[in-house]
Design an enzyme around this catalytic site. Structure first.
Site, mmCIF file in Angstrom:
data_model
loop_
_atom_site.group_PDB
_atom_site.id
_atom_site.type_symbol
_atom_site.label_atom_id
_atom_site.label_comp_id
_atom_site.label_asym_id
_atom_site.label_seq_id
_atom_site.Cartn_x
_atom_site.Cartn_y
_atom_site.Cartn_z
ATOM 1 N N ARG A 201 -24.373 15.139 0.012
ATOM 2 C CA ARG A 201 -25.562 14.303 -0.074
ATOM 3 C C ARG A 201 -25.218 12.892 -0.548
ATOM 4 O O ARG A 201 -24.685 12.723 -1.636
ATOM 5 C CB ARG A 201 -26.567 14.921 -1.049
ATOM 6 C CG ARG A 201 -27.010 16.332 -0.703
ATOM 7 C CD ARG A 201 -27.850 16.918 -1.841
ATOM 8 N NE ARG A 201 -28.385 18.230 -1.529
ATOM 9 C CZ ARG A 201 -27.761 19.378 -1.775
ATOM 10 N NH1 ARG A 201 -26.555 19.351 -2.340
ATOM 11 N NH2 ARG A 201 -28.320 20.531 -1.486
ATOM 12 N N CYS B 92 -27.470 24.799 5.686
ATOM 13 C CA CYS B 92 -26.965 24.213 4.441
ATOM 14 C C CYS B 92 -27.980 24.327 3.304
ATOM 15 O O CYS B 92 -27.768 23.801 2.225
ATOM 16 C CB CYS B 92 -26.567 22.750 4.650
ATOM 17 S SG CYS B 92 -27.890 21.696 5.265
ATOM 18 N N ARG C 278 -24.724 13.778 4.843
ATOM 19 C CA ARG C 278 -26.111 13.467 5.200
ATOM 20 C C ARG C 278 -26.471 12.067 4.737
ATOM 21 O O ARG C 278 -26.179 11.686 3.603
ATOM 22 C CB ARG C 278 -27.053 14.490 4.554
ATOM 23 C CG ARG C 278 -28.498 14.363 4.996
ATOM 24 C CD ARG C 278 -29.354 15.448 4.361
ATOM 25 N NE ARG C 278 -29.515 15.243 2.931
ATOM 26 C CZ ARG C 278 -30.109 16.125 2.119
ATOM 27 N NH1 ARG C 278 -30.548 17.278 2.599
ATOM 28 N NH2 ARG C 278 -30.227 15.870 0.836
ATOM 29 N N GLU D 107 -35.384 20.576 9.673
ATOM 30 C CA GLU D 107 -36.160 20.814 8.459
ATOM 31 C C GLU D 107 -37.659 20.896 8.715
ATOM 32 O O GLU D 107 -38.423 21.266 7.830
ATOM 33 C CB GLU D 107 -35.901 19.690 7.445
ATOM 34 C CG GLU D 107 -34.462 19.591 6.989
ATOM 35 C CD GLU D 107 -34.174 18.255 6.331
ATOM 36 O OE1 GLU D 107 -34.032 17.248 7.066
ATOM 37 O OE2 GLU D 107 -34.126 18.220 5.100
ATOM 38 N N GLY E 274 -32.062 23.001 7.186
ATOM 39 C CA GLY E 274 -32.375 22.780 5.781
ATOM 40 C C GLY E 274 -33.518 23.713 5.420
ATOM 41 O O GLY E 274 -34.692 23.363 5.570
ATOM 42 N N THR E 275 -33.183 24.919 4.996
ATOM 43 C CA THR E 275 -34.204 25.956 4.845
ATOM 44 C C THR E 275 -35.199 25.670 3.732
ATOM 45 O O THR E 275 -36.321 26.169 3.777
ATOM 46 C CB THR E 275 -33.536 27.319 4.589
ATOM 47 O OG1 THR E 275 -32.597 27.190 3.522
ATOM 48 C CG2 THR E 275 -32.824 27.803 5.843
ATOM 49 N N ASN E 276 -34.810 24.884 2.729
ATOM 50 C CA ASN E 276 -35.761 24.568 1.664
ATOM 51 C C ASN E 276 -36.985 23.863 2.240
ATOM 52 O O ASN E 276 -38.134 24.252 1.999
ATOM 53 C CB ASN E 276 -35.101 23.682 0.605
ATOM 54 C CG ASN E 276 -33.961 24.387 -0.103
ATOM 55 O OD1 ASN E 276 -33.840 25.601 -0.033
ATOM 56 N ND2 ASN E 276 -33.134 23.628 -0.791
ATOM 57 N N ASP E 277 -36.728 22.800 3.014
ATOM 58 C CA ASP E 277 -37.839 22.054 3.593
ATOM 59 C C ASP E 277 -38.473 22.798 4.765
ATOM 60 O O ASP E 277 -39.702 22.784 4.929
ATOM 61 C CB ASP E 277 -37.375 20.675 4.048
ATOM 62 C CG ASP E 277 -37.276 19.693 2.897
ATOM 63 O OD1 ASP E 277 -36.564 18.686 3.042
ATOM 64 O OD2 ASP E 277 -37.913 19.923 1.855
ATOM 65 N N HIS F 232 0.829 -1.203 0.000
ATOM 66 C CA HIS F 232 0.000 0.000 0.000
ATOM 67 C C HIS F 232 0.866 1.257 0.000
ATOM 68 O O HIS F 232 0.602 2.213 -0.742
ATOM 69 C CB HIS F 232 -0.921 -0.026 1.219
ATOM 70 C CG HIS F 232 -1.794 1.184 1.341
ATOM 71 N ND1 HIS F 232 -1.436 2.293 2.081
ATOM 72 C CD2 HIS F 232 -2.995 1.467 0.806
ATOM 73 C CE1 HIS F 232 -2.377 3.203 2.000
ATOM 74 N NE2 HIS F 232 -3.340 2.731 1.239
#
Length: 756
Positions: free
Chosen positions: A493, A708, A540, A636, A658-661, A399
């Site tokens: 992700r 995020c 995540r 979320e 998680g601001t989208n959700d 290795h």
């Protein structure tokens, strides 16, 4: 003819059978012991897409912006569905099945491997991304062949081809179908010293299938053989703890513990070494160049599985047997402290760091020289920081040797007792050409470390108390993301790695086994973790809604939901289906064992402390100590935000918004619904109150906070977060620099306000 047998293939047939097929055909034609098999030709693939009339649609679908991850994903899905959804012509089906039935007793396990016709082109990095299926039976054969065709259009392949400007319609793909060798012992062999060209054969061997040796997951025996006399000059017998074998019941490749009585046994007999030496001479003579060979032993017979040229031999290597005894070019005799094998060329001086435990790795600073018994994959991040490598054990295929050559770092291996002869902190100079180690420092002008030119430099960035991190969607973007100077990765992700497999996790595991699934996750995360090391990378766990899985092979088994965003996804799916969730955690455990202590685990779509405690139990069962590893949750849902103190009591280290959700769940607005898009607002007072109250509670309980979601890239949101005292903001790659400057501006204003 859809099929040609390996017996009839030669190097000139590259355009017909691809690189792997041509190599195996050459070995077969030379009379070397190659497992029987055939190739489904590249022209068969071409005829398949053209006769079905899908070629124009296929090539148009993949002409996308390769930096647009959503477009890249859609291109892959379209191409994959086109190929997998098109029936294979009956005459082709029958010819492939007839050929398969001629192998063995007609019910053999076979390996099905892609063999792209362009894979030997310079910069054709995508070639290594095509598919391999092991232990395939007749039932899965045809679908495996089509899956190999479809793998020509994986997200990685499309990305690299588009980035390099290589036309998709100029690449064809063949498929090698070859009888599996149920290896009792296996390994690799160099027919020459891989950096000096010295006329010695280096063999590494382990029990079971060769996957463990090639991947570096086991320390194999190491044999150095004199080509002239055939004598084994050195035989380093390793402690071989695990081996890869085929499970007799499932046919899948699995890891097993090596029986205690065999762990310290020598793998190869003198007769097997002699046979390998004989075959190595034949392979090198046939190709007229030194070779790197993969081999296997079954029922007393030695088989050649693959052979490729050694490309790391230095141009000035003279290949003599005294390569490691040469004096310095200035004619002055070396004051040599000790000798070993020069495994990776170059000269480097630095402070020795004795590494006998993984805990010592964090002591290795930029420019140090690692001195250790034998390196393992978990040492790679530290090896990237080091100026050179020295090991007690190992040879040219160890290795340490392989990784050092890849990194361009000088290395001396097989010294015997460097860890006890050299003291921690000593200044030493290693010569990776001659295999020597000397006391003291070499003048800077005589040190040679070509890797320094290749290492990306982190740009100067504004210094801020609030960390500014970056979101990464696909591993291929890691280098570009790291170049922003971000303080780490706020969101990586896993679902993008899983969705690119083209199959649901259940279907992929059914066809390839659990180990292969874990390997895919480890490979993707490792690419990012290594690029950013030691900066943290927050990963995540799987959070793909059912409608995304439904587009994949095996998606017909997914539940149909009226609103998948509110349904069976995130941690709720993981806890409900722990067999898949545990494999994700196994991947994290392996990454930790490999030394990637910068990886952090993040659970999505939690609602309350019960979700967190159950996930924590699974971590512990997977061998992850939640008290020693950084882990946390996504905020979320309003429920998670309102339960933050209970989540903190459950032991989380961080909470990431998680601001989208969070926005869509707070405002009851489907972010994908154009009819209500005008009222989707991450800066709505209700959303900001949930975020602000959560940050305040986390500061009181000692939990770090971050964001995020997309909103983190907006100046107004960044200003709000900094004022509230958020620990970090993670932005999209193209917004990192702007956010850094905005954060700096807000912090300066707050500082001025505090002193007025």
């Amino acid at each position: 003819m859809a099929v040609v047998w390996l017996d009839d293939v030669r190097a000139d047939d590259l355009d017909l059978v691809g690189g792997k097929g041509a190599s195996l055909g050459e070995l077969t034609g030379a009379g070397l012991p190659v497992p029987p098999g055939f190739v489904v030709t590249a022209s068969t693939y071409r005829a398949f897409i053209e006769d079905a009339g899908i070629d124009d649609e296929l090539f148009s679908a993949v002409e996308v912006d390769h930096e647009d991850s959503a477009a890249l994903k859609q291109a892959h899905e379209t191409a994959h569905n086109l190929i997998m959804g098109t029936p294979m012509p009956e005459d082709v089906r029958e010819e492939i099945l007839d050929a398969y039935r001629s192998i063995g007793d007609g019910d053999a396990f076979v390996a099905v491997r892609s063999s792209a016709t362009a894979e030997d082109l310079p910069d054709a990095s995508f070639a290594g991304q095509q598919e391999t299926f092991l232990n395939v039976t007749e039932e899965e054969l045809l679908e495996s062949v089509k899956a190999c065709w479809a793998s020509l259009f994986s997200e990685r392949a499309i990305y690299y081809r588009n980035r390099k400007g290589f036309p998709h319609d100029k690449v064809d793909i063949a498929v090698v179908v070859q009888q599996m060798v149920d290896s009792e012992k296996s390994g690799v062999m160099f027919t020459r010293h891989p950096s000096t060209g010295e006329k010695k054969v280096i063999i590494e061997a382990a029990w079971g299938l060769g996957e463990a040796v090639v991947s570096g997951t086991v320390s194999p025996d190491n044999y150095v053989v004199n080509r002239e006399s055939g004598d084994v000059e050195t035989a380093t017998i390793a402690d071989k703890k695990t081996m890869c074998v085929r499970d007799e019941e499932t046919g899948q490749t699995v890891d097993r513990e090596v029986p205690n009585e065999k762990r310290h046994d020598r793998v190869l007999t003198d007769g097997e070494v002699a046979r390998l030496l004989e075959l190595g001479e034949l392979v090198e003579d046939h190709y007229e160049t030194p070779q790197d060979v993969e081999w296997a032993v079954y029922d007393g017979d030695v088989y050649m599985l693959q052979s490729r040229p050694i490309t790391t031999i230095s141009e000035d290597a003279n290949g003599d047997d005294g390569a490691n005894e040469r004096t310095r070019s200035d004619g002055v005799s070396d004051d040599v402290l000790m000798r070993g094998l020069g495994a990776s060329p170059g000269i480097a001086s630095g402070r020795a760091r004795i590494v006998t435990k993984l805990d010592h790795l964090d002591q290795v600073a930029e420019g140090d020289i690692i001195v250790t018994e034998m390196t393992m994959p978990d040492m790679v991040p530290a090896m990237k920081r080091a100026a050179g490598i020295v090991t007690d054990e190992g040879g040219m295929t160890s290795h340490a040797a392989i990784v050092s050559r890849e990194l361009g770092v000088p290395a001396v291996v097989g010294t015997g007792d460097a860890t006890t002869t050299i003291d921690d902190g000593d200044i030493i100079t290693i010569d990776g050409d001659k295999g020597t180690i000397r006391e003291g420092e070499e003048p800077e002008e005589k040190q040679r470390q070509p890797v320094e030119e290749a290492r990306p430099k982190t740009p100067v960035k504004p210094m801020t108390a609030t960390e500014v991190k970056v979101n990464v969607s696909i591993p291929e973007a890691a280098e570009r993301a790291a170049a922003t100077g971000a303080d780490g990765v706020g969101l990586l992700r896993i679902e993008h790695m899983v969705l690119t497999l083209g199959k649901t996790p259940e279907r992929y595991i059914e066809q390839n086994g659990e180990r292969a699934y874990v390997d895919e996750i480890v490979s993707g995360v490792r690419e990012v973790a290594e690029e950013f090391y030691p900066r943290p990378v927050r990963v995540r766990t799987l959070d793909a809604p059912t409608d995304e899985f439904r587009q994949l092979e095996g998606g017909e088994n997914e539940p149909r939901e009226h609103n998948p965003m509110l349904g069976y996804r995130g941690i709720r799916r993981g806890l409900d289906n722990p067999s898949i969730f545990r494999l994700e955690l196994q991947a994290f455990r392996r990454l930790f064992d490999m030394g990637y202590d910068n990886v952090e685990v993040m659970f999505p779509l939690v609602n309350d402390a019960e979700d967190v405690l159950r996930a924590k139990e699974h971590m512990i069962e997977a061998g992850i100590d939640p008290d020693k590893r950084e882990w946390g949750v996504m905020i979320e849902t309003p429920a998670a935000a309102l339960s933050i103190r209970e989540l903190a009591d459950a032991g989380i280290d961080f909470a990431s918004f998680g601001t989208n959700d969070l926005t869509q769940y707070t405002l009851a607005v489907d972010r994908n619904n154009e009819h209500v898009a005008n009222i989707y607002d991450e800066l709505h007072p209700a959303v900001l109150k949930l975020i602000g109250d959560t940050i305040e509670a986390c500061r009181e309980t000692g939990v770090k906070t971050s964001i995020c979601g997309q909103a983190g890239s907006k100046p107004k949101m960044a200003q709000f977060l900094v004022e509230k005292g958020v620990s970090s903001i993670s932005a999209n790659i193209d917004a990192v620099r702007d956010v850094q400057h905005e954060v700096k501006r807000v912090e300066q204003r707050l500082l001025l306000d505090s002193v007025r």
